[in-house]
Design a protein around this motif. Structure first.
Motif, PDB file in Angstrom:
ATOM      1  N   ALA A 241      -5.428   1.279  -3.351  1.00 31.34           N
ATOM      2  CA  ALA A 241      -4.293   0.985  -2.477  1.00 31.34           C
ATOM      3  C   ALA A 241      -3.439   2.223  -2.194  1.00 31.34           C
ATOM      4  CB  ALA A 241      -3.419  -0.101  -3.116  1.00 31.34           C
ATOM      5  N   VAL A 242      -3.682   3.311  -2.920  1.00 31.18           N
ATOM      6  CA  VAL A 242      -2.854   4.516  -2.815  1.00 31.18           C
ATOM      7  C   VAL A 242      -3.475   5.500  -1.826  1.00 31.18           C
ATOM      8  CG1 VAL A 242      -1.845   6.453  -4.075  1.00 31.18           C
ATOM      9  CG2 VAL A 242      -2.091   4.217  -5.199  1.00 31.18           C
ATOM     10  N   THR A 243      -2.662   5.925  -0.853  1.00 29.02           N
ATOM     11  CA  THR A 243      -3.082   6.948   0.102  1.00 29.02           C
ATOM     12  C   THR A 243      -2.178   8.155  -0.066  1.00 29.02           C
ATOM     13  OG1 THR A 243      -3.841   5.306   1.693  1.00 29.02           O
ATOM     14  CG2 THR A 243      -3.364   7.494   2.558  1.00 29.02           C
ATOM     15  N   ILE A 244      -2.776   9.343  -0.135  1.00 28.40           N
ATOM     16  CA  ILE A 244      -2.007  10.578  -0.273  1.00 28.40           C
ATOM     17  C   ILE A 244      -2.376  11.495   0.884  1.00 28.40           C
ATOM     18  CG2 ILE A 244      -1.536  12.619  -1.692  1.00 28.40           C
ATOM     19  CD1 ILE A 244      -2.190  10.876  -4.148  1.00 28.40           C
ATOM     20  N   ILE A 245      -1.359  11.973   1.582  1.00 27.16           N
ATOM     21  CA  ILE A 245      -1.547  12.903   2.693  1.00 27.16           C
ATOM     22  C   ILE A 245      -0.976  14.243   2.265  1.00 27.16           C
ATOM     23  CG2 ILE A 245      -0.948  13.428   5.085  1.00 27.16           C
ATOM     24  CD1 ILE A 245      -0.531  10.318   5.394  1.00 27.16           C
ATOM     25  N   ILE A 246      -1.800  15.282   2.318  1.00 28.06           N
ATOM     26  CA  ILE A 246      -1.355  16.630   1.946  1.00 28.06           C
ATOM     27  C   ILE A 246      -1.246  17.464   3.209  1.00 28.06           C
ATOM     28  CG2 ILE A 246      -1.895  18.726   0.649  1.00 28.06           C
ATOM     29  CD1 ILE A 246      -3.621  16.957  -1.206  1.00 28.06           C
ATOM     30  N   ARG A 247      -0.070  18.049   3.402  1.00 31.15           N
ATOM     31  CA  ARG A 247       0.138  18.970   4.509  1.00 31.15           C
ATOM     32  C   ARG A 247       0.402  20.342   3.911  1.00 31.15           C
ATOM     33  NH1 ARG A 247       3.323  14.476   6.586  1.00 31.15           N
ATOM     34  NH2 ARG A 247       2.174  13.525   8.283  1.00 31.15           N
ATOM     35  N   GLU A 248      -0.338  21.332   4.379  1.00 28.62           N
ATOM     36  CA  GLU A 248      -0.165  22.683   3.869  1.00 28.62           C
ATOM     37  C   GLU A 248       0.572  23.544   4.892  1.00 28.62           C
ATOM     38  OE1 GLU A 248      -3.588  23.891   0.963  1.00 28.62           O
ATOM     39  OE2 GLU A 248      -4.455  23.216   2.876  1.00 28.62           O
TER      40      GLU A 248
ATOM     41  N   MET B 124       0.836  -1.177   0.000  1.00 25.59           N
ATOM     42  CA  MET B 124       0.000   0.000   0.000  1.00 25.59           C
ATOM     43  C   MET B 124       0.878   1.236   0.000  1.00 25.59           C
ATOM     44  SD  MET B 124      -2.895   1.175   2.690  1.00 25.59           S
ATOM     45  CE  MET B 124      -2.044   1.910   4.046  1.00 25.59           C
ATOM     46  N   PRO B 125       1.032   1.919  -1.120  1.00 27.66           N
ATOM     47  CA  PRO B 125       1.829   3.140  -1.164  1.00 27.66           C
ATOM     48  C   PRO B 125       1.166   4.273  -0.389  1.00 27.66           C
ATOM     49  CG  PRO B 125       1.451   2.262  -3.381  1.00 27.66           C
ATOM     50  CD  PRO B 125       0.571   1.518  -2.443  1.00 27.66           C
ATOM     51  N   VAL B 126       1.970   4.955   0.415  1.00 26.32           N
ATOM     52  CA  VAL B 126       1.513   6.143   1.129  1.00 26.32           C
ATOM     53  C   VAL B 126       2.424   7.294   0.726  1.00 26.32           C
ATOM     54  CG1 VAL B 126       1.130   7.232   3.365  1.00 26.32           C
ATOM     55  CG2 VAL B 126       0.658   4.786   3.072  1.00 26.32           C
ATOM     56  N   VAL B 127       1.849   8.338   0.167  1.00 24.01           N
ATOM     57  CA  VAL B 127       2.600   9.500  -0.291  1.00 24.01           C
ATOM     58  C   VAL B 127       2.269  10.671   0.617  1.00 24.01           C
ATOM     59  CG1 VAL B 127       2.963  11.098  -2.207  1.00 24.01           C
ATOM     60  CG2 VAL B 127       2.495   8.687  -2.670  1.00 24.01           C
ATOM     61  N   GLN B 128       3.309  11.335   1.139  1.00 30.84           N
ATOM     62  CA  GLN B 128       3.104  12.526   1.945  1.00 30.84           C
ATOM     63  C   GLN B 128       3.640  13.718   1.171  1.00 30.84           C
ATOM     64  OE1 GLN B 128       4.050  12.210   6.144  1.00 30.84           O
ATOM     65  NE2 GLN B 128       4.255   9.996   5.884  1.00 30.84           N
ATOM     66  N   MET B 129       2.791  14.719   0.986  1.00 33.24           N
ATOM     67  CA  MET B 129       3.172  15.894   0.212  1.00 33.24           C
ATOM     68  C   MET B 129       3.032  17.126   1.092  1.00 33.24           C
ATOM     69  SD  MET B 129       1.206  14.952  -3.294  1.00 33.24           S
ATOM     70  CE  MET B 129       2.366  15.675  -4.407  1.00 33.24           C
TER      71      MET B 129
ATOM     72  N   THR C 208      -1.847   9.640  -8.200  1.00 36.30           N
ATOM     73  CA  THR C 208      -2.399   8.282  -8.061  1.00 36.30           C
ATOM     74  C   THR C 208      -2.233   7.499  -9.353  1.00 36.30           C
ATOM     75  OG1 THR C 208      -3.978   8.997  -6.382  1.00 36.30           O
ATOM     76  CG2 THR C 208      -4.477   6.941  -7.542  1.00 36.30           C
ATOM     77  N   GLU C 209      -2.522   8.134 -10.477  1.00 38.21           N
ATOM     78  CA  GLU C 209      -2.362   7.455 -11.769  1.00 38.21           C
ATOM     79  C   GLU C 209      -0.914   7.042 -12.003  1.00 38.21           C
ATOM     80  OE1 GLU C 209      -4.035  10.211 -14.577  1.00 38.21           O
ATOM     81  OE2 GLU C 209      -6.095   9.684 -14.041  1.00 38.21           O
ATOM     82  N   ALA C 210       0.038   7.909 -11.669  1.00 37.74           N
ATOM     83  CA  ALA C 210       1.455   7.582 -11.857  1.00 37.74           C
ATOM     84  C   ALA C 210       1.864   6.411 -10.977  1.00 37.74           C
ATOM     85  CB  ALA C 210       2.321   8.807 -11.558  1.00 37.74           C
ATOM     86  N   ILE C 211       1.396   6.402  -9.744  1.00 39.92           N
ATOM     87  CA  ILE C 211       1.755   5.314  -8.828  1.00 39.92           C
ATOM     88  C   ILE C 211       1.132   4.000  -9.274  1.00 39.92           C
ATOM     89  CG2 ILE C 211       1.440   4.446  -6.471  1.00 39.92           C
ATOM     90  CD1 ILE C 211       1.750   7.402  -5.559  1.00 39.92           C
ATOM     91  N   THR C 212      -0.134   4.027  -9.651  1.00 44.46           N
ATOM     92  CA  THR C 212      -0.778   2.780 -10.073  1.00 44.46           C
ATOM     93  C   THR C 212      -0.131   2.221 -11.340  1.00 44.46           C
ATOM     94  OG1 THR C 212      -2.519   3.955 -11.301  1.00 44.46           O
ATOM     95  CG2 THR C 212      -2.992   3.365  -9.018  1.00 44.46           C
ATOM     96  N   ARG C 213       0.291   3.117 -12.226  1.00 46.84           N
ATOM     97  CA  ARG C 213       0.936   2.686 -13.468  1.00 46.84           C
ATOM     98  C   ARG C 213       2.321   2.098 -13.200  1.00 46.84           C
ATOM     99  NH1 ARG C 213       0.585   7.180 -15.724  1.00 46.84           N
ATOM    100  NH2 ARG C 213       2.680   7.933 -15.342  1.00 46.84           N
TER     101      ARG C 213
END
Length: 61
Positions: free
Chosen positions: A38-45, A1-6, A25-30
Motif C-alpha cells: 500500500a506504500v508508494t514512495i516518489i523520489i525526486r533528485e 494508501m500512503p504516498v511519500v514524496q522525497m 516503508t517499514e516505518a510506515i507499515t509499522r
C-alpha cells in the motif's frame, strides 16, 4: 494508501536509495498498520544548484 514524496540531492547510490525506501516503508507499515504493497514512495533528485539554504545555493557551499 500512503504516498511519500522525497526530495534529495543527486549523488546517492542506487544501494542507498534501496535502503532508504526499505526503511521508510517499514516505518510506515509499522506505524500506520498497512501492508507494504500500500506504500508508494516518489523520489525526486535535485542538482546542487537547484537547492539553497539561507540565501546560498548548495553548489556554492
Amino acid at each position: 494508501m500512503p504516498v511519500v514524496q522525497m526530495e534529495i540531492l543527486k549523488g546517492r547510490t542506487l544501494e542507498q536509495k534501496r535502503a532508504m525506501v526499505k526503511e521508510v516503508t517499514e516505518a510506515i507499515t509499522r506505524t500506520l498498520t498497512c501492508p507494504p504493497e500500500a506504500v508508494t514512495i516518489i523520489i525526486r533528485e535535485m542538482e546542487k544548484d537547484e537547492y539553497a539554504t539561507a540565501g546560498v545555493l548548495n553548489a556554492d557551499k
